[in-house]
Design a protein around this motif. Structure first.
Motif, mmCIF file in Angstrom:
data_model
loop_
_atom_site.group_PDB
_atom_site.id
_atom_site.type_symbol
_atom_site.label_atom_id
_atom_site.label_comp_id
_atom_site.label_asym_id
_atom_site.label_seq_id
_atom_site.Cartn_x
_atom_site.Cartn_y
_atom_site.Cartn_z
ATOM 1 N N PRO A 125 76.423 -10.019 77.760
ATOM 2 C CA PRO A 125 75.496 -10.785 76.926
ATOM 3 C C PRO A 125 75.313 -12.214 77.422
ATOM 4 C CG PRO A 125 77.631 -10.634 75.859
ATOM 5 C CD PRO A 125 77.727 -9.811 77.107
ATOM 6 N N ASP B 42 68.752 -10.175 74.063
ATOM 7 C CA ASP B 42 68.242 -9.146 73.168
ATOM 8 C C ASP B 42 66.729 -9.257 72.945
ATOM 9 O OD1 ASP B 42 68.811 -11.591 71.939
ATOM 10 O OD2 ASP B 42 69.092 -10.705 69.969
ATOM 11 N N VAL C 190 74.042 -12.859 70.220
ATOM 12 C CA VAL C 190 74.364 -11.498 69.793
ATOM 13 C C VAL C 190 75.160 -10.805 70.892
ATOM 14 C CG1 VAL C 190 73.378 -9.236 69.241
ATOM 15 C CG2 VAL C 190 72.351 -11.313 68.302
ATOM 16 N N CYS D 205 76.757 -7.537 69.977
ATOM 17 C CA CYS D 205 76.528 -6.132 69.625
ATOM 18 C C CYS D 205 75.128 -6.023 69.058
ATOM 19 C CB CYS D 205 77.557 -5.650 68.601
ATOM 20 S SG CYS D 205 77.217 -4.010 67.922
ATOM 21 N N ARG D 206 74.217 -5.460 69.839
ATOM 22 C CA ARG D 206 72.820 -5.444 69.435
ATOM 23 C C ARG D 206 72.556 -4.458 68.293
ATOM 24 N NH1 ARG D 206 69.643 -5.574 75.202
ATOM 25 N NH2 ARG D 206 67.847 -5.407 73.815
ATOM 26 N N CYS D 207 73.268 -3.333 68.269
ATOM 27 C CA CYS D 207 73.028 -2.343 67.218
ATOM 28 C C CYS D 207 73.307 -2.923 65.829
ATOM 29 C CB CYS D 207 73.896 -1.103 67.450
ATOM 30 S SG CYS D 207 73.538 -0.184 68.963
ATOM 31 N N GLU E 148 73.960 -6.244 65.322
ATOM 32 C CA GLU E 148 73.609 -7.661 65.339
ATOM 33 C C GLU E 148 74.823 -8.557 65.077
ATOM 34 O OE1 GLU E 148 70.354 -8.138 62.627
ATOM 35 O OE2 GLU E 148 68.932 -7.151 63.964
ATOM 36 N N THR F 257 77.375 -11.365 66.152
ATOM 37 C CA THR F 257 77.304 -12.543 67.012
ATOM 38 C C THR F 257 78.683 -12.946 67.515
ATOM 39 O OG1 THR F 257 77.575 -14.079 65.171
ATOM 40 C CG2 THR F 257 75.313 -13.372 65.702
ATOM 41 N N SER G 153 81.275 -4.532 65.174
ATOM 42 C CA SER G 153 80.799 -4.414 66.554
ATOM 43 C C SER G 153 81.161 -3.034 67.092
ATOM 44 C CB SER G 153 81.435 -5.498 67.431
ATOM 45 O OG SER G 153 82.852 -5.367 67.434
ATOM 46 N N CYS H 150 78.027 -2.662 74.188
ATOM 47 C CA CYS H 150 78.784 -3.890 73.920
ATOM 48 C C CYS H 150 80.279 -3.754 74.163
ATOM 49 C CB CYS H 150 78.552 -4.349 72.480
ATOM 50 S SG CYS H 150 79.262 -3.231 71.234
#
Length: 512
Positions: free
Chosen positions: A157, A162, A423, A425-427, A429, A431, A455, A465
């Motif tokens: 990241p 994202d 972010v 962990c995108r799934c 969200e 931070t 996460s 992630c």
């Protein structure tokens, strides 16, 4: 060719994955006389390396192959997209003969979600996704399994990663190979590793304006490892071809240069790049902003480890910072009923994957034959000339792969570029601030961070992630890097709850 959903097939050898390693393993196992089943989640054979458009392999493998062994689309697409098509051609021709002789069964669009290995054999459960409105299940029982499940792009990241318009280099290549889609008019390619070069040259050949390739490491690192590179003149010639391609399309190659941030409102509009110092830190005075439409970024690959972990196979950390299945000289894992080949044993390229597939297919077939006569341990099998050649090729290419990983490590700079609201962990969200809060509340490993922050609990189940969370946790806590805790997934692929409810508890060794 394919069994209907909810049908139990009983092959001697089951091969999971139909990329270069899986194709080679299935063909060689069947040619040794083992009743073989090949299972893959994609709609077409070849994996990511030999990905092609839907003009081939629609319905029966045998029928499709008679009309087009090598898809014309593969030959017509830009240079750099497809390599070693002759090997693909040969494997498909042999596969067609084996399918016609009913010695090999192929199940495409079947995603394996469970693998259980017991003394009596191996049980495989796969979701049949041929009809997305009515998914079914395929159940296979085999004496021996070959895992050739491959790897996927590793991401780290950074602020803005994202945003729409930021994607992996593998994703950019897949769109071009599989659908003929160029990802955007102005593209910047960044990350580390030789995979950046074929993607950049192929995008440029397809009409994209590739603004530059930003390589985090120095290519001069090869000079210290020439003994390992010397046995691979073909690879060196290929690298020279990419260099000519960059020059032809006037694509600048910036070494020790990375993307530290992506910018935009609703989608990507620009990136900030910076040079790295010798320690891998960002040289702040070198930061500059570049207007782009698409950023294709990748920092190597992460092996698919869910099924090996389900099967209880021993895994170990590799030099490139991923987990790989441990195998012996015959490609056998720590479980005598499970063999592994290709990227799941360590990332090293398609030619290495094919060599390992040949070896795994040969010895898996011999092991299945021993199981058929009731022997719990297989007698040593004497390899034929083809396998002997594959063993020599494998050993040579593994040395080359080790040198490659030493030249292209993942720099640690990205840990310093993260901001509190970045972010990770995108799934879900999640931070950086939420990861830090979990650590402040006592989390000391990636699994604890997951439980406290969510996460890795989203759609990808930590595949995207997991590496970053593990590295961030280790960096913050001073603990050793633990990759296994974010890689262990009891269900290897999404499955409808209705199918899961129908799964017999005794087949999977646990309550469904």
């Amino acid at each position: 060719m394919t069994s209907p959903a909810d049908t139990l097939a009983q092959p001697s050898v089951a091969v999971i994955g139909a990329g270069p390693a899986g194709l080679a393993a299935a063909v060689h196992a069947a040619e040794q006389g083992a009743a073989t089943t090949l299972i893959d989640s994609a709609a077409r054979l070849g994996g990511q390396y030999w990905r092609h458009d839907k003009a081939v392999l629609d319905g029966s493998v045998a029928t499709s192959l008679r009309s087009s062994l090598v898809p014309r689309s593969m030959l017509a697409q830009p240079s750099g997209l497809h390599h070693d098509v002759a090997t693909y051609h040969d494997l498909l021709r042999r596969l067609e003969d084996l399918v016609a002789a009913r010695r090999l069964t192929v199940h495409l669009e079947h995603h394996v979600w469970s693998l259980q290995v017991e003394q009596s054999g191996c049980s495989i459960a796969a979701v049949d996704r041929r009809d997305p409105d009515r998914p079914g299940e395929l159940r296979v029982r085999a004496a021996v399994v070959v895992l050739a499940v491959g790897a996927y792009d590793r991401q780290v990241p950074f602020p803005g990663w994202d945003l729409p318009g930021v994607l992996t280099v593998g994703g950019a290549q897949a769109l071009l190979k599989g659908s003929g889609v160029t990802v955007g008019p102005r593209v910047l390619v960044a990350g580390t590793g030789p995979f950046l070069l074929p993607v950049a040259t192929a995008l440029a050949a397809s009409g994209a304006d590739v603004l530059g390739v930003h390589e985090a490491n120095r290519n001069l690192g090869w000079l210290r490892r020439l003994p390992a590179a010397a046995p691979r003149p073909a690879t060196l010639r290929e690298a020279g071809g990419y260099a000519l391609g960059l020059a032809r399309h006037r694509i600048p190659l910036r070494t020790r240069s990375v993307v530290v941030a992506a910018h935009g409102a609703d989608r990507l509009e620009a990136v900030t790049v910076a040079r790295l110092d010798r320690a891998g830190g960002v040289r702040d005075r070198t930061r500059r902003r570049i207007a782009v439409d698409v950023l294709a970024v990748g920092y190597g690959f992460t092996t698919q480890s869910e099924l090996p972990l389900q099967a209880g196979c021993a895994l170990s950390a590799t030099a490139d910072g991923t987990l790989a299945v441990t195998t012996d000289s015959t490609q056998q894992t720590s479980d005598p009923r499970v063999y592994a080949a290709g990227e799941t044993t360590g990332v090293g390229g398609a030619q290495l994957a094919v060599a390992e597939g040949v070896i795994a297919g040969f010895y898996a077939a011999r092991a299945a034959g021993q199981c058929a006569v009731g022997q719990t341990t297989a007698a040593p099998a004497r390899p034929d000339r083809v396998v002997e050649t594959a063993i020599r090729t494998r050993d040579r290419l593994r040395r080359f792969a080790a040198a490659m990983h030493a030249v292209y490590p993942v720099p640690r700079f990205w840990l310093d570029t993260l901001e509190h609201d970045t972010v990770v962990c995108r799934c879900e969200e999640v931070t950086v601030a939420e990861v830090d809060a979990a650590i402040d509340n006592g989390a000391r490993d990636a699994r604890s961070v997951k439980l406290l922050s969510r996460s890795g609990m989203g759609w990808c189940q930590g595949r995207v992630c997991g590496y970053a969370i593990s590295c961030l946790t280790a960096s913050r806590t001073g603990q050793a890097l633990d990759l296994a805790s974010s890689a262990n997934r009891p269900v290897a692929a999404p499955i409808p709850l209705g199918l899961l409810a129908q799964a017999p508890a005794d087949r999977h060794g646990q309550d469904s």
